[in-house]
Design an enzyme around this catalytic site. Structure first.
Site, PDB file in Angstrom:
ATOM      1  N   SER A  10      -6.827   5.749   3.744  1.00 46.16           N
ATOM      2  CA  SER A  10      -6.901   4.857   2.582  1.00 46.16           C
ATOM      3  C   SER A  10      -7.313   3.454   3.019  1.00 46.16           C
ATOM      4  O   SER A  10      -8.110   2.786   2.356  1.00 46.16           O
ATOM      5  CB  SER A  10      -5.538   4.772   1.884  1.00 46.16           C
ATOM      6  OG  SER A  10      -5.352   5.859   1.011  1.00 46.16           O
ATOM      7  N   ASN A  28      -2.482  19.295  -1.516  1.00 47.25           N
ATOM      8  CA  ASN A  28      -3.526  18.697  -0.690  1.00 47.25           C
ATOM      9  C   ASN A  28      -3.137  18.615   0.796  1.00 47.25           C
ATOM     10  O   ASN A  28      -3.929  18.957   1.678  1.00 47.25           O
ATOM     11  CB  ASN A  28      -3.809  17.313  -1.281  1.00 47.25           C
ATOM     12  CG  ASN A  28      -4.574  16.435  -0.369  1.00 47.25           C
ATOM     13  OD1 ASN A  28      -4.005  15.672   0.411  1.00 47.25           O
ATOM     14  ND2 ASN A  28      -5.880  16.571  -0.410  1.00 47.25           N
ATOM     15  N   LYS A  65       5.500   3.406   8.312  1.00 48.67           N
ATOM     16  CA  LYS A  65       4.323   4.258   8.491  1.00 48.67           C
ATOM     17  C   LYS A  65       3.055   3.410   8.546  1.00 48.67           C
ATOM     18  O   LYS A  65       2.227   3.557   9.439  1.00 48.67           O
ATOM     19  CB  LYS A  65       4.248   5.233   7.307  1.00 48.67           C
ATOM     20  CG  LYS A  65       3.129   6.236   7.384  1.00 48.67           C
ATOM     21  CD  LYS A  65       2.879   6.911   6.038  1.00 48.67           C
ATOM     22  CE  LYS A  65       4.106   7.585   5.471  1.00 48.67           C
ATOM     23  NZ  LYS A  65       3.754   8.488   4.337  1.00 48.67           N
ATOM     24  N   GLY A 104      -2.673   8.251  -4.275  1.00 44.66           N
ATOM     25  CA  GLY A 104      -1.998   9.457  -4.741  1.00 44.66           C
ATOM     26  C   GLY A 104      -0.776   9.805  -3.908  1.00 44.66           C
ATOM     27  O   GLY A 104      -0.522   9.231  -2.857  1.00 44.66           O
ATOM     28  N   ASP A 105      -0.003  10.727  -4.423  1.00 38.30           N
ATOM     29  CA  ASP A 105       1.108  11.363  -3.712  1.00 38.30           C
ATOM     30  C   ASP A 105       1.311  12.677  -4.476  1.00 38.30           C
ATOM     31  O   ASP A 105       0.380  13.141  -5.161  1.00 38.30           O
ATOM     32  CB  ASP A 105       2.368  10.462  -3.737  1.00 38.30           C
ATOM     33  CG  ASP A 105       3.436  10.907  -2.720  1.00 38.30           C
ATOM     34  OD1 ASP A 105       3.312  10.586  -1.543  1.00 38.30           O
ATOM     35  OD2 ASP A 105       4.393  11.610  -3.121  1.00 38.30           O
ATOM     36  N   LYS A 153       5.416   1.749  -3.099  1.00 39.10           N
ATOM     37  CA  LYS A 153       5.326   3.110  -3.653  1.00 39.10           C
ATOM     38  C   LYS A 153       5.605   3.048  -5.140  1.00 39.10           C
ATOM     39  O   LYS A 153       6.277   2.138  -5.610  1.00 39.10           O
ATOM     40  CB  LYS A 153       6.380   4.012  -2.994  1.00 39.10           C
ATOM     41  CG  LYS A 153       6.049   5.480  -3.052  1.00 39.10           C
ATOM     42  CD  LYS A 153       5.161   5.891  -1.899  1.00 39.10           C
ATOM     43  CE  LYS A 153       4.702   7.318  -1.991  1.00 39.10           C
ATOM     44  NZ  LYS A 153       4.073   7.754  -0.733  1.00 39.10           N
ATOM     45  N   LYS A 168       0.857  -1.182   0.000  1.00 40.38           N
ATOM     46  CA  LYS A 168       0.000   0.000   0.000  1.00 40.38           C
ATOM     47  C   LYS A 168       0.889   1.226   0.000  1.00 40.38           C
ATOM     48  O   LYS A 168       1.828   1.332   0.779  1.00 40.38           O
ATOM     49  CB  LYS A 168      -0.889   0.009   1.264  1.00 40.38           C
ATOM     50  CG  LYS A 168      -1.850   1.177   1.319  1.00 40.38           C
ATOM     51  CD  LYS A 168      -3.087   0.917   0.506  1.00 40.38           C
ATOM     52  CE  LYS A 168      -3.873   2.180   0.189  1.00 40.38           C
ATOM     53  NZ  LYS A 168      -3.368   2.913  -1.004  1.00 40.38           N
ATOM     54  N   THR A 194      -4.477  13.467   5.320  1.00 37.85           N
ATOM     55  CA  THR A 194      -3.063  13.608   5.676  1.00 37.85           C
ATOM     56  C   THR A 194      -2.862  14.880   6.501  1.00 37.85           C
ATOM     57  O   THR A 194      -2.196  14.863   7.551  1.00 37.85           O
ATOM     58  CB  THR A 194      -2.173  13.615   4.420  1.00 37.85           C
ATOM     59  OG1 THR A 194      -2.562  12.519   3.592  1.00 37.85           O
ATOM     60  CG2 THR A 194      -0.709  13.491   4.767  1.00 37.85           C
TER      61      THR A 194
HETATM   62  N1  GLU Z   1       1.125   9.095  -0.487  1.00 45.48           N
HETATM   63  C1  GLU Z   1       0.578   9.008   0.828  1.00 45.48           C
HETATM   64  C2  GLU Z   1       1.684   8.677   1.813  1.00 45.48           C
HETATM   65  O1  GLU Z   1       2.797   9.124   1.634  1.00 45.48           O
HETATM   66  C3  GLU Z   1      -0.651   8.129   0.918  1.00 45.48           C
HETATM   67  C4  GLU Z   1      -0.519   6.736   0.412  1.00 45.48           C
HETATM   68  C5  GLU Z   1      -1.832   5.956   0.387  1.00 45.48           C
HETATM   69  O2  GLU Z   1      -2.878   6.488   0.725  1.00 45.48           O
HETATM   70  O3  GLU Z   1      -1.751   4.779   0.023  1.00 45.48           O
HETATM   71  O4  GLU Z   1       1.491   8.035   2.808  1.00 45.48           O
END
Ligand code: GLU
Length: 448
Positions: A380, A244, A117, A168-169, A129, A93, A213
């Protein structure tokens, strides 16, 4: 390697050798390994089973060509990545980042951080990722759509609700997730909402995911302040970035009684000593997709500082929410000197190792990204729960769950830091707490 335990030092050297030139990945690994000395002394089986060496090696790395045509009909070629880092706690994820700076070293640092995380959230998600060196800036909607479709035409075979769930990121928001979901559905002939998160609210998305976030990071800082018998009330705050994460960090700071006076983009800083007008920022960034400099065109009293450094502005709370390594050692010294008492990282690894050392030595409340910004991925996981149950929860219910998760992450990091003799050090707390859960699962699963 003065800070890495002797038993672990060789493992870090091996990571350097096996992954040449990937400096961000090296930085992220070193930061975790520095915390693990006392853990391996207490749990010798982690050394016997070579858990650290295995955690530093992604389970699978996918690199692919992404060809697409721009509006002039010219052929463009980008590179796509998905690094599936660790699946011991759940399906891989983590987000997708579209930014010209993307290369394997960035995706690996993000994927590595994501494992710890995600472990900290307490939810059943592994770490991964992905992304591309595609630059969405200045591209038309149609170009973004064609790129996303081409990207998904390769990615679809690697992902799935029980396998790998991207989101997203930087550079990937609701629009991009929509185009990718559409292409996934078309290729596979399956309406499978659980394959991506950050979806639109009418087709499987979760309320609060957009805000998560930023809200989560602010809840975390609020907990750090509470632990010091303090609060956001009346505090002057800085939030770097204007995407965001930054927008919803500012929103929650204002709800909790703080005053955010500045935000930024890659061109400059906007400073409004009356407190930022968030509706205007949302209009500029979310609706018009323009630059923060436009803010000063509407609010004449505000200052736009082209090429400025946001960390030069005096504040009590700083929440870096732009990108990696945006606070260096000198910025950290300036922040502390100007009276900053709390730093909460909305971005991933926004502070350099020199900066982190300054914050820890000054004993201010410092929340590292892997703990502080975990609310995004946690929500998420809540989206995945709703998809699996074909359900959708209310805003209030979902936000309360997010807050509880952040309160829990804070107390787990706080208590772990105390247990390992480093009270108040959330870096050690987060690293150890995140690591142990993954390590135990890996031991249980045998040599896989
Ligand atoms: N990109 C976000 C992070 O750095 C969210 C990743 C997600 O929701 O899977 O954690």
């Amino acid at each position: 390697m003065a800070h890495v335990d002797q038993k672990i030092e060789g493992m870090y050297q091996e990571v350097l050798k096996r992954n040449p030139g990937e400096t961000e990945f090296h930085q992220a690994v070193l930061e975790v390994l520095e915390s693990l000395g006392p853990v391996v002394s207490k749990h010798p089986q982690f050394l016997e089973r070579k858990i650290i060496q295995r955690i530093c090696e992604p389970e699978r790395q996918i690199i692919f060509r992404v060809p697409w045509q721009d509006d002039k009909g010219e052929v463009q070629i980008n590179r796509g990545f998905r690094v599936e880092f660790n699946s011991s706690l759940g399906p891989y994820k983590g987000g997708l980042r579209f930014h010209p700076s993307v290369y394997l070293g960035i995706i690996k640092f993000l994927g590595f951080e994501q494992c710890f995380k995600n472990s900290l959230t307490g939810l059943p998600i592994g770490g991964g990722k992905g992304g591309s060196d595609f630059d969405p800036k200045g591209k038309s909607d149609d170009e973004v759509m064609r790129f996303c479709q081409s990207f998904m035409t390769e990615l679809y075979r690697h992902i799935g609700e029980h396998t790998d769930v991207p989101a997203g990121d930087i550079g990937v928001g609701g629009r991009e997730i929509g185009y990718m979901f559409g292409q996934y559905k078309r290729i596979t002939n399956r309406y499978e909402p659980g394959v991506l998160t950050g979806k639109g609210l009418t087709w499987g998305g979760s309320l609060v995911r957009t805000e998560a976030t930023g809200y989560g990071a602010t809840f975390f800082v609020n907990e750090m302040l509470k632990a010091r018998k303090d609060s956001f009330a009346g505090k002057t705050c800085l939030v770097s970035g204007s995407g965001n994460v930054a927008i919803y960090t500012i929103e929650k700071i204002h709800q909790l009684g703080g005053k955010c006076v500045a935000c930024s983009d890659s061109n400059g800083v906007i400073y409004d000593e009356k407190g930022l007008d968030l509706d205007l920022i949302k209009q500029i960034k979310e609706v018009e997709r323009r630059r923060v400099s436009d803010y000063a065109k509407t609010h004449k009293h505000a200052k736009y500082i082209a090429g400025g450094n946001i960390w030069d502005i005096p504040c009590q709370v700083a929440m870096p929410s732009a990108t990696q390594n945006e606070i260096n050692g000198k910025d950290a010294v300036t922040l502390v000197k100007n009276g900053c008492i709390a730093v909460g990282e909305g971005a991933n690894m926004p502070t350099t190792p020199e900066g982190v050392k300054v914050f820890l030595d000054a004993k201010i409340a410092y929340g590292p990204g892997k703990a502080t910004n975990a609310g995004g991925v946690a929500t998420s996981a809540l989206e995945m729960q709703q998809n699996a149950g074909r359900d959708s929860w209310t805003f209030e219910y979902t936000e309360k769950k997010l807050e509880d998760i952040m309160v829990n992450i804070h107390s787990n990091c706080f208590e772990t830091a105390e247990e390992y003799g480093a009270p108040g050090n959330y870096v050690i707390g987060a690293n150890i707490c995140g690591f142990i859960k993954i390590a135990n699962a890996m031991v249980a699963h045998g040599l896989v």
